[in-house]
Design a protein around this motif. Structure first.
Motif, PDB file in Angstrom:
ATOM      1  N   TRP A   1      46.759  29.732  37.802  1.00 28.35           N
ATOM      2  CA  TRP A   1      47.486  31.127  37.459  1.00 28.35           C
ATOM      3  C   TRP A   1      48.418  31.485  38.714  1.00 28.35           C
ATOM      4  CZ3 TRP A   1      46.013  35.299  40.873  1.00 28.35           C
ATOM      5  CH2 TRP A   1      46.635  36.386  40.742  1.00 28.35           C
TER       6      TRP A   1
ATOM      7  N   ARG B   1      34.114  38.588  47.594  1.00 25.54           N
ATOM      8  CA  ARG B   1      34.707  38.022  48.687  1.00 25.54           C
ATOM      9  C   ARG B   1      35.985  38.038  48.792  1.00 25.54           C
ATOM     10  NH1 ARG B   1      32.189  36.776  53.528  1.00 25.54           N
ATOM     11  NH2 ARG B   1      29.750  35.985  52.922  1.00 25.54           N
TER      12      ARG B   1
ATOM     13  N   TYR C   1      36.662  43.529  36.894  1.00 25.13           N
ATOM     14  CA  TYR C   1      37.535  42.570  37.885  1.00 25.13           C
ATOM     15  C   TYR C   1      38.814  42.237  37.330  1.00 25.13           C
ATOM     16  CZ  TYR C   1      33.333  41.795  40.611  1.00 25.13           C
ATOM     17  OH  TYR C   1      32.323  41.877  41.580  1.00 25.13           O
ATOM     18  N   GLY C   2      39.241  42.848  36.035  1.00 18.01           N
ATOM     19  CA  GLY C   2      40.380  42.660  35.533  1.00 18.01           C
ATOM     20  C   GLY C   2      40.527  41.062  35.223  1.00 18.01           C
ATOM     21  N   LEU C   3      41.809  40.853  35.506  1.00 18.60           N
ATOM     22  CA  LEU C   3      42.201  39.198  35.395  1.00 18.60           C
ATOM     23  C   LEU C   3      41.040  38.225  35.838  1.00 18.60           C
ATOM     24  CD1 LEU C   3      44.624  37.447  34.421  1.00 18.60           C
ATOM     25  CD2 LEU C   3      45.042  37.205  36.753  1.00 18.60           C
TER      26      LEU C   3
ATOM     27  N   PRO D   1      51.722  35.703  42.963  1.00 20.77           N
ATOM     28  CA  PRO D   1      51.781  37.227  43.010  1.00 20.77           C
ATOM     29  C   PRO D   1      51.929  37.640  44.704  1.00 20.77           C
ATOM     30  CG  PRO D   1      49.689  36.386  42.693  1.00 20.77           C
ATOM     31  CD  PRO D   1      50.384  35.053  42.501  1.00 20.77           C
TER      32      PRO D   1
ATOM     33  N   ALA E   1      50.423  40.320  45.553  1.00 20.80           N
ATOM     34  CA  ALA E   1      49.081  40.820  45.805  1.00 20.80           C
ATOM     35  C   ALA E   1      48.136  40.530  44.747  1.00 20.80           C
ATOM     36  CB  ALA E   1      49.379  42.390  45.786  1.00 20.80           C
ATOM     37  N   LEU E   2      46.899  40.388  45.050  1.00 20.12           N
ATOM     38  CA  LEU E   2      45.906  39.909  43.971  1.00 20.12           C
ATOM     39  C   LEU E   2      45.364  40.961  43.346  1.00 20.12           C
ATOM     40  CD1 LEU E   2      43.758  37.592  46.315  1.00 20.12           C
ATOM     41  CD2 LEU E   2      45.483  36.860  44.290  1.00 20.12           C
ATOM     42  N   PRO E   3      45.389  41.188  41.799  1.00 21.18           N
ATOM     43  CA  PRO E   3      44.627  42.363  41.317  1.00 21.18           C
ATOM     44  C   PRO E   3      43.184  42.510  41.394  1.00 21.18           C
ATOM     45  CG  PRO E   3      45.042  40.280  39.585  1.00 21.18           C
ATOM     46  CD  PRO E   3      45.391  39.838  41.131  1.00 21.18           C
ATOM     47  N   VAL E   4      42.815  42.622  42.641  1.00 17.83           N
ATOM     48  CA  VAL E   4      41.397  42.889  42.657  1.00 17.83           C
ATOM     49  C   VAL E   4      41.147  44.290  43.046  1.00 17.83           C
ATOM     50  CG1 VAL E   4      40.654  40.574  43.191  1.00 17.83           C
ATOM     51  CG2 VAL E   4      41.587  41.984  45.050  1.00 17.83           C
TER      52      VAL E   4
ATOM     53  N   ARG F   1      41.093  43.057  51.797  1.00 15.17           N
ATOM     54  CA  ARG F   1      41.150  44.437  52.547  1.00 15.17           C
ATOM     55  C   ARG F   1      41.160  44.073  54.056  1.00 15.17           C
ATOM     56  NH1 ARG F   1      37.067  48.313  52.582  1.00 15.17           N
ATOM     57  NH2 ARG F   1      35.596  46.725  51.897  1.00 15.17           N
TER      58      ARG F   1
ATOM     59  N   ARG G   1      38.114  40.038  47.382  1.00 23.16           N
ATOM     60  CA  ARG G   1      38.493  41.376  47.450  1.00 23.16           C
ATOM     61  C   ARG G   1      38.141  41.670  49.157  1.00 23.16           C
ATOM     62  NH1 ARG G   1      38.667  45.762  44.227  1.00 23.16           N
ATOM     63  NH2 ARG G   1      38.123  47.379  45.478  1.00 23.16           N
ATOM     64  N   GLU G   2      37.191  41.167  49.797  1.00 26.86           N
ATOM     65  CA  GLU G   2      36.965  41.720  51.223  1.00 26.86           C
ATOM     66  C   GLU G   2      37.974  41.249  52.156  1.00 26.86           C
ATOM     67  OE1 GLU G   2      33.174  41.253  53.320  1.00 26.86           O
ATOM     68  OE2 GLU G   2      32.329  41.360  51.107  1.00 26.86           O
TER      69      GLU G   2
END
Lengths: 324, 525
Positions: B514, B437, B383-385, B520, B522-525, B443, B439-440
């Motif tokens: 954050w 969630r 998941y990175g960050l 941001p 875009a989210l880093p997901v 998208r 992420r979805e």
């Protein structure tokens, strides 16, 4: 820096459309066969009961010199313990002595004292590292309590899911859990891992984990039932599983990773627990997809759809589900 | 989702800090006596020690009661001149049987036994016995409530005596508790070989003083005369002593017992002191029987049968016959602590040596560290960050969990350590649910803010549902489990509760801070 900011990988690519329900009969049949085979293994050769449930004595000792098994056996026989099992464990100077269950608690206690005497006679300066002695009446009681805990947990889970969802979900979950537990028992028989109180804890943990997994998938199904009012149930279940696949596999992975070192480094007393956990994670995760969902499809094909097609506000439906 | 009032943010961080504070005592010893310094206790399987589960012999309690009732019936009938025959105790039926010689004396017999047939202590309690039978038959049945009350009192009294016996051995921090109807649980930290303690607790330590019947030779193999008993000598069980069964002085009348050395021959003795009743009885017996042997009987074994040289009037006496200092000390300890009302049997024993315990801690801690690192790396890669936010929450979770376990003074066992490890694996589940969630939603074309908002909100119900079911399973485990398994259930239950806080509330706070700082696109997901 990317490691800190952006994800590196996914368990499965996004937007998968795997037709899980196509394999529903295969899944159910494989599971039923495995569970039946496990049931057979349960009766023959049966679980290797630990002394918690069987009664008896297990002692571990360290001797100053490598233990002379022949001499020790003779000494134990002289102390009226001809049934003692000897086994060398861990280090070279370490051994384990096992005694079968005695008729009563006093005899069990006496046997412990006699093992001490025989050890002192053959290997003066020994250290007894651990002793477990359980009388036959206590072991039967512990066994009953263990089964009671298992049964009540299943019942509580059934009731909880029934209230939170609908009965089809609850039945699907509990049938799946029973299949999971039987397979775990079969696994215990095959691996000859001792079945003791700690194993009851392991099985209950598997139950908790497996339910957790099913609840997440169910949650998504319930949500989709409201969202896509006309989608066929089969397609809806497939879609729900696909949508939650990354989560299902991700969580299985973290629990697996957490339990893995315990299985490898945990030492004799706890690694069995961890190994059973690892097995349970695999079984619990796969059964959410291949067992619980197909059962729900079989039970709910007409009922769940009819309920959700009714153009009622969501709240009214919930209340109705509870009343029923 | 983004809005956290200052107060709320402070409260969240404060809760984490409090967890850390509660956790601290585990790393240092208490600096002051007055500071609340609560630590996680190490279970016996980790620190070494013994767990004994003992059962009070209830059959012996009933037998004792019936035996003393037979004596009392005999005395009452003699006193009131009621003719009787076939007085006996029926163990299986919990009753005393007697036949009257004259059926006309039935009413008189029952009134003679009024002590047994009316409530003895207070108006509310039930009588110990019910009388029944007809004609010359008289049956005294021990009532179930009376038996239960007696059994319960026997367990309570046994616990007290076990405590006194263990306390005087100098064992640090023993735990003694009643378990169920007729059991006593004893935990002895640091004692890896409880053989001596078991022997000490196994003795009923009922001491009585009897006259020796010099007219028979107990070792000749003849019949035992009525009123006598042939008891073995403790130091040489093959040799028997003929004693008169009637008790001259009872050990219950002792006030003190101390081990000491006999100045005359250097052997080990136990010096005993009697209370006023015991001193008078002892003085009477010894002055009437100078020159005759006198037997000191402990749990149906003769520990010594010295010849009385002179009347002992001071209420002090000596028991010789102890082989060494340890034996004399243990005997003195047993006599001081008093007699158990019924024998105790060890029905379960678990002992772990300190070495093995240390090995287990090492293995557990090692597994814990490796598992922790694996989970952290997985989350970061997956998941990175947001994975790191989950990891920070995970660390906070571990600390809070330790803090709460310290606060409630929980006992950490080996299965408990497994429980912590599993909690680590499960704790990130909530974050995985949220992140998936979010992420979805991204998208589906939502803006970062809306995605976060919806993600947290929608995952919440699922998180509650999935955790409550796990909680149910473990509460069952706690209720029906015992020993180490209970420790496992406690750690998981606490873990699930702290998880709900750190994984949702704390991780959300981190995410919102954050987001506000970066805004941001875009989210880093």
């Amino acid at each position: 820096m990317r490691f800190f900011y952006k994800p590196l990988f996914r368990m499965v690519p996004d937007g998968t459309t795997i037709r899980f329900m196509n394999g529903r009969f295969a899944g159910l049949i494989v599971s039923a066969v495995l569970s039946l085979a496990s049931l057979g293994l349960f009766f023959y050769p049966g679980l290797r009961l630990g002394i918690d449930f069987k009664g008896g004595v297990v002692m571990e000792a360290r001797t100053p010199q490598p233990p002379d098994f022949a001499k020790l056996r003779a000494a134990l026989t002289a102390h009226a313990l001809p049934d003692a099992g000897l086994q060398s464990v861990g280090g070279h100077n370490q051994l384990m002595i096992r005694l079968e269950s005695r008729a009563n608690a006093a005899a069990t206690d006496q046997a412990v004292a006699r093992v001490h005497a025989a050890l002192d006679q053959v290997a003066p300066g020994n250290t007894v590292l651990s002793t477990s002695a359980v009388g036959a009446s206590v072991s039967a009681e512990l066994f009953r309590q263990g089964l009671l805990a298992l049964g009540l947990s299943l019942l509580m889970i059934l009731i909880y899911i029934w209230f939170r969802f609908e009965w089809q979900f609850a039945v699907g979950a509990v049938v799946t859990l029973i299949l999971d537990v039987t397979k775990t028992i079969g696994f215990l028989v095959i691996t000859r891992i001792q079945f003791d109180l700690v194993m009851v804890a392991a099985i209950l943990t598997i139950l908790g984990y497996s339910t957790n997994d099913k609840v997440v998938v169910y949650d998504r199904m319930r949500e989709n039932l409201r969202k896509y009012k006309t989608m066929p149930l089969r397609q809806l279940i497939d879609q729900s599983i696909n949508e939650t696949l990354n989560r299902t596999l991700g969580t299985s992975m973290t629990v697996f990773l957490a339990a893995l070192p315990l299985a490898i480094f945990g030492g004799s007393s706890i690694s069995g627990f961890a190994i059973v956990m690892l097995f349970g994670i695999v079984v619990g995760t796969s059964s959410s997809i291949f067992i619980a969902a197909p059962i729900l499809l079989l039970l709910g094909e007409h009922r769940l759809r009819r309920d959700t097609q009714a153009p009622k506000p969501e709240n009214a439906k919930k209340v109705q589900a509870r009343v029923r | 989702m983004l809005y956290f009032s200052r107060l709320k943010a402070a409260a969240i961080l404060g809760a984490c800090l409090l967890g850390a504070l509660l956790c601290l005592p585990n790393f240092w010893p208490a600096p002051n006596a007055w500071m609340p310094w609560r630590q996680i206790h190490l279970g016996l399987d980790l620190r070494g020690g013994s767990y004994l589960l003992m059962q009070v012999d209830m059959a012996a309690v009933a037998k004792e009661k019936l035996g003393s009732t037979v004596d009392q019936v005999r005395q009452d009938f003699r006193r009131t001149n009621i003719g009787y025959t076939r007085l006996s105790a029926d163990q299986a039926g919990n009753r005393v049987l007697v036949q009257l010689l004259d059926p006309g004396q039935r009413a008189a017999a029952i009134s003679a036994l009024s002590d047994l047939l009316t409530p003895s202590n207070g108006p509310a309690t039930l009588p110990d016995f019910d009388a029944s039978g007809d004609g010359t038959n008289l049956i005294l049945t021990l009532s179930q409530p009376a038996l239960a009350a007696r059994a319960s009192a026997a367990v309570t009294q046994s616990i007290e005596i076990v405590r006194r016996r263990i306390d005087s051995t100098g064992i640090v921090d023993p735990q003694i508790a009643r378990q169920g109807q007729d059991r006593i649980m004893v935990q002895l930290p640091g004692i890896s070989d409880p053989q001596r303690i078991k022997t000490l607790l196994g003795e009923t330590a009922h001491m009585t003083f009897h006259l020796v019947d010099e007219s028979v030779d107990a070792n000749a193999g003849g019949p035992v005369p009525i009123g006598d008993a042939f008891l073995p000598l403790q130091e040489n069980p093959a040799k028997k002593v003929a004693i008169q069964q009637s008790v001259m002085v009872d050990g219950a009348n002792l006030t003190n017992a101390q081990a000491g050395q006999d100045p005359q021959n250097g052997g080990w003795v136990v010096n005993i002191e009697f209370d006023s009743l015991g001193a008078r009885q002892f003085s009477d017996v010894t002055s009437a029987n100078v020159g005759h042997p006198f037997a000191i009987v402990l749990d149906n074994e003769v520990i010594s049968d010295p010849v009385i040289r002179e009347a002992i009037t001071g209420g002090r006496a000596q028991i010789s016959g102890s082989a060494n200092a340890q034996a004399a000390t243990d005997l003195a300890l047993l006599l001081r602590a008093g007699a158990l009302p019924a024998p105790l049997t060890v029905i379960e024993e678990q002992s772990v040596g300190p070495e093995l315990g240390a090995d287990s801690i090492r293995a557990g801690a090692y597994s814990l560290a490796v598992g922790f690192v694996l989970v952290i790396f997985f989350m970061a890669a997956f998941y990175g960050l947001f994975g790191w936010f989950a990891n920070i929450a995970l660390i906070a979770n571990l600390i809070m969990m330790m803090g709460i376990l310290s606060l409630i003074g929980a006992t950490l066992t080996l299965p408990g350590m497994a429980g912590i490890l599993l909690t680590l694996g499960m704790a990130v589940d909530a974050n995985i649910l949220i992140n998936e969630r979010v992420r979805e939603e991204v998208r589906n074309g939502r803006t970062p803010l809306a995605a976060l908002e919806a993600g947290y909100k929608r995952a919440y119900g699922t998180i509650i549902d999935s955790n409550v079911t796990a909680l149910l399973a473990h509460v069952m485990l706690f209720i029906f489990g015992s020993g180490p398994v209970r420790g496992f259930a406690v750690t998981i239950t606490v873990g699930i509760i702290t998880t709900l806080f750190t994984a949702t509330v704390l991780a959300r706070l981190l995410t919102s801070r954050w987001y506000i700082a970066r805004r941001p696109a875009a989210l880093p997901v």
